[in-house]
Structures are given as structure tokens and as C-alpha cells.
Design a protein around this motif. Structure first.
Motif, PDB file in Angstrom:
ATOM      1  N   LEU A 185       0.838  -1.201   0.000  1.00  0.00           N
ATOM      2  CA  LEU A 185       0.000   0.000   0.000  1.00  0.00           C
ATOM      3  C   LEU A 185       0.870   1.247   0.000  1.00  0.00           C
ATOM      4  CD1 LEU A 185      -2.815   1.356   0.343  1.00  0.00           C
ATOM      5  CD2 LEU A 185      -2.521   1.097   2.802  1.00  0.00           C
ATOM      6  N   ALA A 186       1.943   1.236   0.783  1.00  0.00           N
ATOM      7  CA  ALA A 186       2.805   2.414   0.918  1.00  0.00           C
ATOM      8  C   ALA A 186       3.467   2.789  -0.403  1.00  0.00           C
ATOM      9  CB  ALA A 186       3.868   2.150   1.982  1.00  0.00           C
ATOM     10  N   ARG A 187       3.876   1.785  -1.177  1.00  0.00           N
ATOM     11  CA  ARG A 187       4.637   2.083  -2.400  1.00  0.00           C
ATOM     12  C   ARG A 187       3.802   2.080  -3.670  1.00  0.00           C
ATOM     13  NH1 ARG A 187       6.423  -3.340  -1.193  1.00  0.00           N
ATOM     14  NH2 ARG A 187       5.708  -4.817  -2.788  1.00  0.00           N
ATOM     15  N   SER A 188       2.535   1.668  -3.583  1.00  0.00           N
ATOM     16  CA  SER A 188       1.729   1.567  -4.796  1.00  0.00           C
ATOM     17  C   SER A 188       1.331   2.944  -5.320  1.00  0.00           C
ATOM     18  CB  SER A 188       0.463   0.757  -4.537  1.00  0.00           C
ATOM     19  OG  SER A 188      -0.379   0.783  -5.692  1.00  0.00           O
ATOM     20  N   PRO A 189       1.549   3.190  -6.610  1.00  0.00           N
ATOM     21  CA  PRO A 189       1.117   4.466  -7.203  1.00  0.00           C
ATOM     22  C   PRO A 189      -0.403   4.622  -7.205  1.00  0.00           C
ATOM     23  CG  PRO A 189       1.905   2.954  -8.911  1.00  0.00           C
ATOM     24  CD  PRO A 189       2.251   2.333  -7.590  1.00  0.00           C
ATOM     25  N   LEU A 190      -1.120   3.525  -6.958  1.00  0.00           N
ATOM     26  CA  LEU A 190      -2.579   3.583  -6.897  1.00  0.00           C
ATOM     27  C   LEU A 190      -3.042   4.511  -5.773  1.00  0.00           C
ATOM     28  CD1 LEU A 190      -4.828   2.113  -8.504  1.00  0.00           C
ATOM     29  CD2 LEU A 190      -4.929   0.439  -6.657  1.00  0.00           C
ATOM     30  N   PHE A 191      -2.203   4.670  -4.753  1.00  0.00           N
ATOM     31  CA  PHE A 191      -2.621   5.447  -3.579  1.00  0.00           C
ATOM     32  C   PHE A 191      -1.800   6.712  -3.367  1.00  0.00           C
ATOM     33  CE2 PHE A 191      -3.701   0.964  -2.759  1.00  0.00           C
ATOM     34  CZ  PHE A 191      -5.084   1.101  -2.776  1.00  0.00           C
ATOM     35  N   ASP A 192      -1.132   7.174  -4.409  1.00  0.00           N
ATOM     36  CA  ASP A 192      -0.401   8.439  -4.299  1.00  0.00           C
ATOM     37  C   ASP A 192      -1.364   9.559  -3.901  1.00  0.00           C
ATOM     38  OD1 ASP A 192       1.938   7.229  -5.007  1.00  0.00           O
ATOM     39  OD2 ASP A 192       1.991   7.984  -7.067  1.00  0.00           O
ATOM     40  N   GLY A 193      -0.993  10.309  -2.878  1.00  0.00           N
ATOM     41  CA  GLY A 193      -1.796  11.454  -2.455  1.00  0.00           C
ATOM     42  C   GLY A 193      -2.989  11.126  -1.588  1.00  0.00           C
ATOM     43  N   THR A 194      -3.180   9.844  -1.252  1.00  0.00           N
ATOM     44  CA  THR A 194      -4.326   9.488  -0.415  1.00  0.00           C
ATOM     45  C   THR A 194      -3.970   9.543   1.068  1.00  0.00           C
ATOM     46  OG1 THR A 194      -3.806   7.115  -0.484  1.00  0.00           O
ATOM     47  CG2 THR A 194      -5.310   7.968  -2.169  1.00  0.00           C
ATOM     48  N   GLU A 195      -4.982   9.759   1.873  1.00  0.00           N
ATOM     49  CA  GLU A 195      -4.841   9.704   3.330  1.00  0.00           C
ATOM     50  C   GLU A 195      -5.065   8.257   3.748  1.00  0.00           C
ATOM     51  OE1 GLU A 195      -7.015  12.737   5.588  1.00  0.00           O
ATOM     52  OE2 GLU A 195      -7.774  11.115   6.856  1.00  0.00           O
ATOM     53  N   CYS A 196      -4.093   7.676   4.445  1.00  0.00           N
ATOM     54  CA  CYS A 196      -4.157   6.253   4.793  1.00  0.00           C
ATOM     55  C   CYS A 196      -4.503   6.048   6.267  1.00  0.00           C
ATOM     56  CB  CYS A 196      -2.825   5.577   4.487  1.00  0.00           C
ATOM     57  SG  CYS A 196      -2.402   5.559   2.726  1.00  0.00           S
ATOM     58  N   HIS A 197      -5.431   5.149   6.499  1.00  0.00           N
ATOM     59  CA  HIS A 197      -5.833   4.785   7.857  1.00  0.00           C
ATOM     60  C   HIS A 197      -5.512   3.317   8.097  1.00  0.00           C
ATOM     61  CE1 HIS A 197      -8.486   8.380   8.807  1.00  0.00           C
ATOM     62  NE2 HIS A 197      -8.182   8.543   7.526  1.00  0.00           N
ATOM     63  N   VAL A 198      -5.075   3.004   9.312  1.00  0.00           N
ATOM     64  CA  VAL A 198      -4.773   1.625   9.696  1.00  0.00           C
ATOM     65  C   VAL A 198      -5.628   1.279  10.901  1.00  0.00           C
ATOM     66  CG1 VAL A 198      -2.991   0.003  10.441  1.00  0.00           C
ATOM     67  CG2 VAL A 198      -2.388   1.902   8.908  1.00  0.00           C
ATOM     68  N   LEU A 199      -6.319   0.143  10.818  1.00  0.00           N
ATOM     69  CA  LEU A 199      -7.165  -0.273  11.934  1.00  0.00           C
ATOM     70  C   LEU A 199      -6.798  -1.689  12.362  1.00  0.00           C
ATOM     71  CD1 LEU A 199      -9.556   0.272  13.844  1.00  0.00           C
ATOM     72  CD2 LEU A 199     -11.064  -0.702  12.084  1.00  0.00           C
ATOM     73  N   ILE A 200      -6.463  -1.831  13.638  1.00  0.00           N
ATOM     74  CA  ILE A 200      -6.254  -3.151  14.238  1.00  0.00           C
ATOM     75  C   ILE A 200      -7.485  -3.470  15.078  1.00  0.00           C
ATOM     76  CG2 ILE A 200      -4.915  -4.487  15.906  1.00  0.00           C
ATOM     77  CD1 ILE A 200      -2.440  -2.930  15.064  1.00  0.00           C
ATOM     78  N   VAL A 201      -8.105  -4.594  14.789  1.00  0.00           N
ATOM     79  CA  VAL A 201      -9.275  -5.010  15.562  1.00  0.00           C
ATOM     80  C   VAL A 201      -8.812  -6.009  16.612  1.00  0.00           C
ATOM     81  CG1 VAL A 201     -11.567  -6.043  15.485  1.00  0.00           C
ATOM     82  CG2 VAL A 201     -10.763  -4.661  13.561  1.00  0.00           C
ATOM     83  N   GLY A 202      -8.870  -5.590  17.867  1.00  0.00           N
ATOM     84  CA  GLY A 202      -8.401  -6.445  18.953  1.00  0.00           C
ATOM     85  C   GLY A 202      -8.201  -5.637  20.223  1.00  0.00           C
ATOM     86  N   ALA A 203      -7.542  -6.246  21.189  1.00  0.00           N
ATOM     87  CA  ALA A 203      -7.305  -5.587  22.477  1.00  0.00           C
ATOM     88  C   ALA A 203      -6.210  -4.533  22.346  1.00  0.00           C
ATOM     89  CB  ALA A 203      -6.920  -6.617  23.528  1.00  0.00           C
ATOM     90  N   ASP A 204      -6.303  -3.500  23.169  1.00  0.00           N
ATOM     91  CA  ASP A 204      -5.313  -2.421  23.160  1.00  0.00           C
ATOM     92  C   ASP A 204      -4.118  -2.849  24.005  1.00  0.00           C
ATOM     93  OD1 ASP A 204      -3.875  -0.130  23.054  1.00  0.00           O
ATOM     94  OD2 ASP A 204      -5.404   1.182  23.913  1.00  0.00           O
ATOM     95  N   THR A 205      -3.236  -3.638  23.391  1.00  0.00           N
ATOM     96  CA  THR A 205      -2.061  -4.158  24.094  1.00  0.00           C
ATOM     97  C   THR A 205      -0.806  -3.443  23.611  1.00  0.00           C
ATOM     98  OG1 THR A 205      -1.679  -5.852  22.408  1.00  0.00           O
ATOM     99  CG2 THR A 205      -3.159  -6.436  24.227  1.00  0.00           C
ATOM    100  N   ALA A 206       0.280  -3.625  24.355  1.00  0.00           N
ATOM    101  CA  ALA A 206       1.561  -3.031  23.962  1.00  0.00           C
ATOM    102  C   ALA A 206       2.006  -3.581  22.610  1.00  0.00           C
ATOM    103  CB  ALA A 206       2.617  -3.324  25.026  1.00  0.00           C
ATOM    104  N   GLU A 207       1.751  -4.867  22.373  1.00  0.00           N
ATOM    105  CA  GLU A 207       2.132  -5.478  21.098  1.00  0.00           C
ATOM    106  C   GLU A 207       1.360  -4.842  19.937  1.00  0.00           C
ATOM    107  OE1 GLU A 207       2.299  -9.887  18.924  1.00  0.00           O
ATOM    108  OE2 GLU A 207       1.373  -9.653  20.898  1.00  0.00           O
TER     109      GLU A 207
END
Length: 285
Positions: A185-207
Motif C-alpha cells: 500500500l505504501a509504495r503503490s502508485p494507486l494510492f499516491d496522495g491518499t490519506e491512509c488509515h490503519v485499523l487493528i481489531v483487537g485488544a489495546d495491548t503493547a504489542e
């Protein structure tokens, strides 16, 4: 052959969305655009056993001959309709700025045909529902599920109407293969200029916090504006809630590894997840 964006079109209401998203992807990736329409003549053939019944041989023979002739007529109509759809798709792609879109009509079943073509495919674009799926039922049909399971190329499943993606959400679980998805996703030209969001579904742990920070840093180092969150709950419900809250335009998921995300995509809830999404879903392989 140069890897291409392949758009599978049919007579469904999603055809225009497929054309426009495929053209967007082709321009962004600087890859050729090819439209394919698959004519499945066998889908119209009746089950001979259901017709045998108590018919006398002569009557049954005449009936089968008439049905065979009817099938030939249907196949001819299907081919002609397909040619018209391909020409319309080509005209729309030209309007979208594609210099030389390719159109092809092939005989066979959709899934097997796409699998045969995949060695030359960089991205496959499909409508959320096919021509045979009833729009009111919410059923995606078995074809899309089988394509997701059997293809080994990225698949972009799109809605009826195109919207230029400006905010992209990737479902992330920290696994090795999910990290590859973030890097892609980071290097794909498909997403140049887009705002990227990352979502982890799970417990809020240090890991999980460490995994999220890695993903955000990877995206920011590639020049993206990036933000993310860790949320508990069911994967599909949590993803959809985040989509609405942040006005996400495109969801990225990975059908790989042995992660919760993979089980969501290639398990029994595949249809529910894809059906529930009102935005395009890019499935990474």
C-alpha cells in the motif's frame, strides 16, 4: 506480456462502476486496460434428466432438439449483447482518458477464464454483484466468492458509482503477510496522495500499539498522511463503523496467512463482509 488491469464486465448495474474504477487504476498504475466479457453457454443448458420423465422417445427427442436450438439462439444473443457491452466499456474508458483499451470476448465459465488469464493480470476489477445475482437479495453469488478464493492477484470489488479514493483504510493484524500488505500500500502508485488509515481489531495491548506504530511509520515514510486506531469488537462490524466515522473511500484487506482477516475473507462470512461494504474493497493476495 505487460501486466494489465483486467475488468470483467457483464450486464449488471455495476458495469459503469467497473469501467470507471478500472480506468482510474489503469492510469494510476500506468498499466494497460483490458475488458473481458465471458460467455458461459453452459449456464443455459437444461438438465436432461429433468426432461426425460415419462415422455415417449420421439417426443423427448423433439423436445431436446428444440431446446438445443433455443440454447444456440440464446448463446448468439449473449454474444451479441456482450459485444455491445464491450464496445460501450471501451467508449467509456476512452472518455476516462485511456488511450487504447483492449476488449475481449471469451467462452467458458467466469472463474476458470479469469484464473487462466491471471498470469498477465496486475489487478482484477469486478462489480460487487454479477449479472445473475438478484439485486434485492444482497447475495453476491458464488462467482465472486470463488474468484476471491482461487485468484492469486489483487482484486478490486467495486460499487455502482465511481468516487476518486481520497481516504483509504487497511485492516491490519500485525502478521508477517499483513506487513507485506502495508508495504505494498505504501509504495503503490494507486494510492499516491491518499490519506491512509490503519485499523487493528483487537485488544489495546503493547504489542498491538507497536504493530500500529510500525504500520503508520511505514506509510508516513512513503509520503502518506497516516493515522490509525486499535478497536475491540467483531472484525466486520468494527471495520464498517470506522469506515463511516472517517468517511473512508476504499477498504484494503489481505486474503493471506492465517490471520483473522484471512478467515473473514475466505471463511463462511466472506459474502457478509463484501455485501456489507458500500465502498470498494481491494483484496490483496
Amino acid at each position: 506480456m505487460t501486466e494489465q488491469v483486467l475488468a470483467a464486465i457483464d450486464g449488471s448495474h455495476y458495469a459503469e462502476g467497473v469501467c470507471d474504477y478500472a480506468a482510474w487504476a489503469s492510469l494510476a498504475l500506468k498499466a494497460p486496460l483490458s475488458f473481458v466479457h465471458v460467455v458461459d453457454n453452459h449456464s443455459q443448458v437444461p438438465d436432461e434428466q429433468n426432461l426425460s420423465g415419462n415422455l415417449r422417445f420421439g417426443a423427448r427427442e423433439r423436445l431436446m432438439k428444440e431446446l438445443s436450438e433455443l440454447d444456440e439462439q440464446r448463446a448468439k444473443v449473449n454474444r451479441e449483447q456482450g459485444k455491445l457491452m464491450l464496445e460501450a466499456a471501451k467508449a467509456r474508458a476512452l472518455e476516462d482518458g485511456i488511450a487504447d483499451p483492449i476488449i475481449r470476448q471469451l467462452n467458458g465459465t467466469l472463474v476458470e477464464t479469469l484464473v487462466e488469464l491471471e498470469k498477465d493480470v496486475r489487478l482484477l476489477v469486478l462489480g460487487k454483484r454479477g449479472e445473475s445475482a438478484h439485486s434485492a437479495s444482497g447475495h453476491l453469488g458464488s462467482n465472486l466468492e470463488r474468484v476471491v478464493r482461487e485468484m492469486h492477484r489483487p482484486i478490486l470489488m467495486v460499487p455502482k458509482t465511481f468516487k476518486q479514493p481520497e481516504k483509504v483504510l487497511i485492516a491490519f493484524d500485525g502478521s508477517k503477510t499483513a506487513r507485506k500488505g502495508v508495504e505494498m500500500l505504501a509504495r503503490s502508485p494507486l494510492f499516491d496522495g491518499t490519506e491512509c488509515h490503519v485499523l487493528i481489531v483487537g485488544a489495546d495491548t503493547a504489542e498491538h500499539r507497536s504493530e500500529l506504530e510500525w504500520a503508520l511509520s511505514t506509510l508516513r515514510d512513503a509520503g502518506h498522511q497516516a493515522e490509525g486506531a486499535i478497536r475491540s469488537g467483531e472484525v466486520d462490524d468494527t471495520l464498517q463503523a470506522y469506515e463511516k466515522e472517517h468517511a473512508i473511500d476504499l477498504l484494503v484487506m489481505g486474503a493471506y496467512g492465517h490471520s483473522r482477516i484471512r478467515h473473514l475473507l475466505v471463511g463462511s462470512t466472506t459474502t457478509a463482509m463484501l455485501r456489507g461494504s458500500r465502498i470498494p474493497v481491494l483484496i490483496l493476495r
